[in-house]
Design a protein around this motif. Structure first.
Motif, PDB file in Angstrom:
ATOM      1  N   ALA A 141      25.849 -39.537  25.578  1.00 52.52           N
ATOM      2  CA  ALA A 141      26.484 -39.271  24.284  1.00 52.52           C
ATOM      3  C   ALA A 141      27.999 -39.360  24.379  1.00 52.52           C
ATOM      4  O   ALA A 141      28.662 -39.994  23.534  1.00 52.52           O
ATOM      5  CB  ALA A 141      26.057 -37.899  23.773  1.00 52.52           C
ATOM      6  N   TRP A 142      28.596 -38.746  25.399  1.00 54.46           N
ATOM      7  CA  TRP A 142      30.055 -38.798  25.544  1.00 54.46           C
ATOM      8  C   TRP A 142      30.528 -40.212  25.860  1.00 54.46           C
ATOM      9  O   TRP A 142      31.563 -40.664  25.337  1.00 54.46           O
ATOM     10  CB  TRP A 142      30.508 -37.836  26.637  1.00 54.46           C
ATOM     11  N   ALA A 143      29.775 -40.930  26.699  1.00 55.99           N
ATOM     12  CA  ALA A 143      30.155 -42.309  27.011  1.00 55.99           C
ATOM     13  C   ALA A 143      30.074 -43.175  25.763  1.00 55.99           C
ATOM     14  O   ALA A 143      30.970 -43.994  25.501  1.00 55.99           O
ATOM     15  CB  ALA A 143      29.243 -42.863  28.113  1.00 55.99           C
ATOM     16  N   GLY A 144      29.002 -43.008  24.983  1.00 57.96           N
ATOM     17  CA  GLY A 144      28.882 -43.794  23.752  1.00 57.96           C
ATOM     18  C   GLY A 144      30.000 -43.499  22.770  1.00 57.96           C
ATOM     19  O   GLY A 144      30.546 -44.408  22.128  1.00 57.96           O
ATOM     20  N   MET A 145      30.349 -42.233  22.650  1.00 59.73           N
ATOM     21  CA  MET A 145      31.430 -41.828  21.754  1.00 59.73           C
ATOM     22  C   MET A 145      32.750 -42.456  22.185  1.00 59.73           C
ATOM     23  O   MET A 145      33.535 -42.939  21.354  1.00 59.73           O
ATOM     24  CB  MET A 145      31.516 -40.304  21.748  1.00 59.73           C
ATOM     25  N   ALA A 146      33.016 -42.452  23.488  1.00 61.28           N
ATOM     26  CA  ALA A 146      34.256 -43.025  23.999  1.00 61.28           C
ATOM     27  C   ALA A 146      34.273 -44.542  23.842  1.00 61.28           C
ATOM     28  O   ALA A 146      35.283 -45.130  23.420  1.00 61.28           O
ATOM     29  CB  ALA A 146      34.426 -42.644  25.469  1.00 61.28           C
ATOM     30  N   HIS A 147      33.159 -45.184  24.180  1.00 58.10           N
ATOM     31  CA  HIS A 147      33.118 -46.646  24.091  1.00 58.10           C
ATOM     32  C   HIS A 147      33.281 -47.118  22.650  1.00 58.10           C
ATOM     33  O   HIS A 147      33.877 -48.181  22.400  1.00 58.10           O
ATOM     34  CB  HIS A 147      31.811 -47.169  24.677  1.00 58.10           C
ATOM     35  N   ARG A 148      32.779 -46.349  21.711  1.00 56.64           N
ATOM     36  CA  ARG A 148      32.956 -46.725  20.303  1.00 56.64           C
ATOM     37  C   ARG A 148      34.431 -46.730  19.929  1.00 56.64           C
ATOM     38  O   ARG A 148      34.912 -47.630  19.227  1.00 56.64           O
ATOM     39  CB  ARG A 148      32.177 -45.764  19.399  1.00 56.64           C
ATOM     40  N   GLN A 149      35.174 -45.739  20.406  1.00 56.57           N
ATOM     41  CA  GLN A 149      36.612 -45.724  20.150  1.00 56.57           C
ATOM     42  C   GLN A 149      37.304 -46.920  20.797  1.00 56.57           C
ATOM     43  O   GLN A 149      38.228 -47.504  20.230  1.00 56.57           O
ATOM     44  CB  GLN A 149      37.223 -44.420  20.667  1.00 56.57           C
TER      45      GLN A 149
END
Length: 394
Positions: A59-67
């Protein structure tokens, strides 16, 4: 404390830290909200189940990669400053998420991604900082110097981020609050934090006057800072580091403890014996302190007491604490304040009625940070005409 994950103090505290560093509650809801539906885990266990950790990391990786994806689009459209802000947020997400991930490839990859995103933010947005390297008995310590817009040498505040904050997260928290007031700010990875622990395995140490002396030695070589006036600010358990530095390094001219520390060993013993919601995890203390087991780490932490140290702190002192701090009891802040040898000392306790009542004021950190920066600037040679208020306890 605002509990994004009701009943899970560790996960909720990480969300609050990310918000404190500039994260978005909307991002948290979109990416982390589904994790609330995961099966409840046994709160008495020493560590979370692997499936929960994998979901957390993803979840945190996905959130960061989206940014990062959005930042790339901003760059393509010709908006580098907007892209820089996105990359900084991505760095916060990568760095925040990995704090709850145990040692292994996922943690290393998340940390590397945080460094890369922060570097992209610096490049795109021309963040007002300079990367520096400081020689020390523990090897090279990397840091960022955030200087005010001034031509004359300025006083400096060294910011210590506790047991496991990185210099990038600390920068995201403090930003230019000190530089705006004419004080140069130095955020640095020291033993037990950031690059030193993650890339070189350098654990923390109780005698933090040693890295402090190395930092001031470095500052004395620079012509753009006034190394005669060096303050220390410790965030969370960094309050211990700041007190040790002020007590045993005579070149420290002021001390701020953002969460008043008294006996780290006793605090962590209580947290481990009464743990719930997986805080702290079994791998964390041995990693940071360089011991094989939790019990050995707790025994080593018995050295981290300030009972005999606070009387040696005679510099101007500010202790900022939350009335309902559940990590470091507010009683410890009062004990530290009463024991300190400083004639000019202030204790500021934030209450539930005004906000900022939790640890590090994560429920409302802005006023605390501004207070700290203002208090410190009044005790440094920034504006000679500004009066220094008389000592008081609040």
């Amino acid at each position: 404390m605002f509990e994004f994950f009701p009943g899970d103090r560790a996960w909720s505290s990480t969300v609050n830290l990310a918000l404190m560093a500039g994260g978005s509650l909307g991002d948290m809801e979109r990416w982390l909200g589904p994790l609330r539906d995961l099966p409840a885990a046994d709160p008495s266990a020493a560590d979370p189940p692997p499936a929960r950790l994998e979901a957390w990391a993803a979840a945190w990786a996905g959130m960061a990669h989206r940014q990062e994806e959005l930042a790339a689009l901003d760059l393509k459209a010709g908006y580098p400053l907007t892209a820089g802000a996105r990359y900084l947020r991505a760095s916060v997400y990568h760095a925040s998420g990995q704090r709850q991930i145990p040692l292994g490839p996922a943690k290393s990859e998340s940390y590397a991604a945080a460094l890369q995103a922060f570097g992209n933010a610096v490049e795109c947005a021309s963040l007002p900082l300079e990367r520096i390297h400081i020689d020390s008995p523990d090897g090279m310590m990397p840091g960022y110097l955030i200087a005010p817009d001034a031509t004359d040498p300025r006083p400096v505040v060294i910011v210590y981020g506790g047991l496991d904050l990185t210099k990038e997260l600390v920068y995201a928290v403090v930003g230019t609050a000190f530089a705006r007031r004419g004080v140069t700010c130095l955020v640095v990875d020291t033993p037990g934090t950031g690059e030193l622990i993650r890339l070189r395995g350098v654990p923390s140490r109780p005698d933090y006057e040693v890295p402090t002396a190395a930092i001031i030695d470095y500052l004395e070589t620079r012509r753009d800072v006034d190394a005669r006036h060096v303050a220390v600010l410790g965030i969370s358990f960094g309050g211990y580091y700041a007190a040790r530095a002020a007590a045993f390094e005579p070149r420290v001219s002021a001390c701020v403890s953002w969460a008043g520390s008294w006996d780290c060993g006793a605090v962590w013993r209580r947290r481990w014996d009464g743990r719930s919601g997986y805080e702290p995890a079994s791998w964390f203390l041995p990693w940071v302190l360089g011991t094989p087991t939790v019990e050995q780490a707790l025994e080593r932490l018995e050295e981290w007491t300030l009972a005999d140290v606070w009387p040696r702190v005679t510099q101007p002192l500010l202790i900022v604490h939350g009335e309902d701090d559940r990590e470091i009891p507010v009683a410890d802040a009062h004990r530290a304040f009463e024991a300190a040898g400083s004639e000019d000392r202030t204790l500021r306790v934030f209450t539930a009625g005004e906000g900022g009542t939790e640890h590090m004021q994560t429920d409302d950190p802005g006023p605390a940070l501004q207070l700290i920066a203002e208090w410190l600037s009044l005790r440094m040679p920034v504006e000679a005409h500004l009066p220094v208020p008389s000592p008081r306890a609040v």
